[in-house]
Design an enzyme around this catalytic site. Structure first.
Site, PDB file in Angstrom:
ATOM      1  N   THR A 176       0.867  -1.166   0.000  1.00 54.12           N
ATOM      2  CA  THR A 176       0.000   0.000   0.000  1.00 54.12           C
ATOM      3  C   THR A 176       0.914   1.229   0.000  1.00 54.12           C
ATOM      4  O   THR A 176       2.099   1.107   0.265  1.00 54.12           O
ATOM      5  CB  THR A 176      -0.871  -0.093   1.263  1.00 54.12           C
ATOM      6  OG1 THR A 176      -1.586  -1.314   1.202  1.00 54.12           O
ATOM      7  CG2 THR A 176      -1.804   1.068   1.420  1.00 54.12           C
ATOM      8  N   ASN A 230      -3.350  -3.757  -2.820  1.00 55.47           N
ATOM      9  CA  ASN A 230      -3.151  -4.831  -1.849  1.00 55.47           C
ATOM     10  C   ASN A 230      -1.711  -5.333  -1.861  1.00 55.47           C
ATOM     11  O   ASN A 230      -0.847  -4.670  -1.306  1.00 55.47           O
ATOM     12  CB  ASN A 230      -4.166  -5.963  -2.009  1.00 55.47           C
ATOM     13  CG  ASN A 230      -4.246  -6.828  -0.746  1.00 55.47           C
ATOM     14  OD1 ASN A 230      -3.830  -6.395   0.319  1.00 55.47           O
ATOM     15  ND2 ASN A 230      -4.770  -8.031  -0.853  1.00 55.47           N
ATOM     16  N   ASP A 288      -9.024  -9.336   0.935  1.00 56.14           N
ATOM     17  CA  ASP A 288      -9.306  -8.684   2.216  1.00 56.14           C
ATOM     18  C   ASP A 288     -10.696  -9.035   2.753  1.00 56.14           C
ATOM     19  O   ASP A 288     -11.028  -8.685   3.891  1.00 56.14           O
ATOM     20  CB  ASP A 288      -9.155  -7.159   2.095  1.00 56.14           C
ATOM     21  CG  ASP A 288      -7.706  -6.726   2.294  1.00 56.14           C
ATOM     22  OD1 ASP A 288      -6.880  -7.561   2.690  1.00 56.14           O
ATOM     23  OD2 ASP A 288      -7.399  -5.538   2.051  1.00 56.14           O
ATOM     24  N   SER A 343      -7.409  -2.160   6.553  1.00 57.73           N
ATOM     25  CA  SER A 343      -6.729  -1.631   7.743  1.00 57.73           C
ATOM     26  C   SER A 343      -6.164  -0.237   7.484  1.00 57.73           C
ATOM     27  O   SER A 343      -5.516   0.345   8.364  1.00 57.73           O
ATOM     28  CB  SER A 343      -5.567  -2.551   8.141  1.00 57.73           C
ATOM     29  OG  SER A 343      -6.035  -3.826   8.478  1.00 57.73           O
ATOM     30  N   GLY A 368      -0.400  -3.459   5.370  1.00 53.27           N
ATOM     31  CA  GLY A 368      -1.416  -4.478   5.616  1.00 53.27           C
ATOM     32  C   GLY A 368      -1.940  -4.376   7.037  1.00 53.27           C
ATOM     33  O   GLY A 368      -2.302  -3.286   7.502  1.00 53.27           O
TER      34      GLY A 368
HETATM   35  N1  GLY Z   1      -5.146  -4.315   1.441  1.00 48.30           N
HETATM   36  C1  GLY Z   1      -4.768  -3.955   2.719  1.00 48.30           C
HETATM   37  C2  GLY Z   1      -5.781  -3.159   3.439  1.00 48.30           C
HETATM   38  O1  GLY Z   1      -6.598  -2.516   2.821  1.00 48.30           O
HETATM   39  O2  GLY Z   1      -5.816  -3.166   4.634  1.00 48.30           O
END
Ligand code: GLY
Length: 587
Positions: free
Chosen positions: A398, A418, A440, A470, A491
């Protein structure tokens, strides 16, 4: 109670500070140059933030920082600069910058009005179903939600950035896209990290002819540091958005290319799914911590909820006296983190589909109850909090950026595809990577996703639903004014990374660069271990183990690009050294 003043600004005693200011004034008189800010106040610090007094941009890539900073210098506001950075990162940092993914933007205006959040998280396609990632026996088929066309949610980035600009910006979408189009068409010089990323993701990318053609040379080798990398298909896709607005992505040629890519490989996203995609304006989660107002992302992200929850639990402990990264402090943080992540697994999901007890989770009264269960001397096994099945950690990419302008407007944006390079699938003819955000969701309630996070019924796959995140773009206000703008990739570690920078500043009085650079810890309930970065001492680890913790040293966590605003209005940028391309610059 604000017992722990922020040393960045107030560390210098009044005489020392006024002495510094006198020295600066003397220099100004003698040289005719007016210093923009009081650098001397930072004297003696080990890490030094960028400092400026008109505008500040912190991103994970220098070229994105540069184009966004230019927008500020040209009179644009923080929203203009943030959207420009978002599109530029989609070109310069394809492992996480994106138009094929989604994210969240928090906007807090300098006029003190209530902050707002723009939710442009991906959505499940309309043909998605609860058991789509399970086989006939109901077992989860792991890679189906990660590396196939089924892994992609309907992308939200283009409409989210456009909405932010429409509501709060002064630039047109065409203007905000111009630097990105130039970078894609004319190319840019590849840094070492770019080459390393492509080598690491080779298996994931080479499987797909369009990814191979986009990211590697005709002979199959990766672009080397110092070489110029061009993306003509991506330039054309961005140009269609510039010419036609969001319809240039969600309808017409680009939508046709995405839908055709899906049809060729049994994916689910249709032209209708794309046309129907809408971002949402939401109220951020709000909490308080030692006299500060904390605003962070509401569901479908779990980030804000659990940052506030953990801060509420920890507020009653004397964290400053316990000391930064001492065994006492880490123990209390880990115990609070466990409780929050256990709640996450049960209660969190997309509030457009399920009821989430947000008020309860973020209340001080609930935090008091949870705190009662913490033993300051002994770790509580995760199995006593709830049951689950540990899973290995997965890489993630991210990316976060923070911007503050001369009017005091602040933007905190986190967006993602992701994993690093998302699904690894490039849309043939369109030049951009698709996310693998469907991972997710809970592929099956109780079965962990790639980050080892357990999801419940609340986060099961449903058509049109947003998967739990997250991501935690966060803005802290002090006395009603924007004070700290922060957020991170990572993450499941995003929540704890962001939490620690807030605490490093508020509890431990660190300047923003020190707060960002400091070694971090993480506990997510399951697996039942404290993950630490290098830099936590072995005797601290032993003290934690004596209390019953399992402690595991692992790779660096997060890349938290942050800005802090001093009481005199000076802007301090903290670029996370965990990314070699991180860059905070102001003017
Ligand atoms: N893909 C990680 C999140 O959105 O938390």
């Amino acid at each position: 109670m604000d017992r722990h003043p922020h040393r960045q600004i107030r560390k210098a005693s009044p005489w020392r500070r006024s002495g510094s200011l006198c020295a600066i004034a003397l220099i100004a008189i003698l040289t005719g140059i007016t210093p923009a800010f009081g650098q001397a106040i930072l004297e003696g610090e080990r890490f030094h933030p960028a400092a400026a007094n008109h505008g500040m941009v912190a991103t994970s890539h220098g070229l994105a920082t540069d184009v966004a900073l230019q927008v500020l210098k040209d009179g644009g506001n923080a929203i203009d600069a943030a959207v420009t950075a978002g599109f530029a990162l989609a070109v310069t940092q394809p492992r996480s910058g994106n138009i094929g993914g989604g994210g969240f933007m928090l906007i807090s205006k300098g006029d003190g009005s209530t902050p707002e959040a723009i939710d442009y998280r991906e959505k499940a396609p309309s043909a998605a179903s609860e058991a789509m990632f399970q086989d006939q026996e109901g077992e989860v088929v792991k890679n189906r939600s990660r590396f196939t066309h089924l892994a992609a949610g309907v992308p939200g980035t283009v409409s989210g950035l456009a909405l932010a600009l429409d509501r709060h910006g002064t630039l047109s979408l065409k203007q905000a896209l111009a630097p990105a189009i130039k970078l894609a068409r004319e190319g840019f010089i590849v840094p070492q990290r770019f080459t390393e990323g492509l080598e690491q993701a080779r298996d994931r990318l080479e499987r797909w002819p369009a990814s191979r053609a986009t990211f590697y040379k005709p002979d199959g080798s990766a672009w080397k540091p110092g070489e110029r990398f061009r993306q003509p298909d991506l330039a054309n896709t961005l140009q269609r958005i510039a010419d036609e607005g969001v319809k240039g992505f969600y309808e017409g040629e680009t939508a046709r290319l995405i839908a055709a890519e899906m049809r060729r490989h049994d994916g689910l996203i249709t032209e209708k799914d794309l046309k129907n995609y809408q971002p949402v304006v939401r109220s951020p989660v709000h909490g308080t911590y030692r006299g500060h107002d904390v605003y962070s992302m509401s569901p479908p992200s779990s980030g804000g909820t659990h940052i506030v929850q953990i801060l509420n639990i920890l507020e009653d402990y004397p964290m400053a006296e316990s000391g930064h990264n001492s065994a006492d402090t880490i123990h209390l943080m880990a115990e609070a983190m466990k409780l929050a992540y256990a709640d996450r697994s049960k209660y969190l999901g997309d509030t457009d589909y399920v009821d989430v007890p947000l008020t309860g989770l973020t209340s001080k009264a609930y935090a008091d109850e949870l705190r009662e269960t913490i033993d300051p001397a002994q770790a509580r096994p995760a199995s006593m909090i709830n049951a689950g099945k540990p899973a290995p950690y997965e890489s993630n990419e991210t990316t976060h950026f923070s911007v503050v302008d001369k009017w005091g407007n602040a933007v905190s944006n986190t967006y993602t595809i992701n994993f690093s390079y998302g699904s690894g699938i490039t849309v043939q003819g369109a030049g951009f990577l698709l996310n693998n955000e469907m991972d997710d969701f809970s592929a099956k309630p109780g079965v962990p996703n790639a980050y080892g996070l357990i999801g419940g019924e609340a986060n099961k796959v449903e058509p049109g639903k947003r998967m739990l995140s997250s991501m935690s773009p966060t803005i802290v206000r002090k006395n009603g004014k924007n004070f700290l703008v922060t957020g991170s990739p990572g993450g499941s570690r995003i929540i704890t990374t962001t939490l620690q920078v807030i605490m490093n500043v508020i509890d431990h009085g660190m300047n923003i660069q020190t707060a960002v650079a400091a070694p971090r810890i993480h506990h997510q309930w399951l697996p039942d271990e404290i993950r630490i970065e290098q830099g936590i001492s072995p005797d601290t680890v032993r003290l934690l183990e004596n209390r019953g913790h399992s402690v595991v040293t692992n790779s660096a966590m997060g890349a938290i690009q942050s800005i802090m605003i001093g009481e005199d209005g000076t802007l301090y940028g903290g670029a996370d050294p965990r990314r070699s391309t991180s860059s905070a610059k102001g003017y």
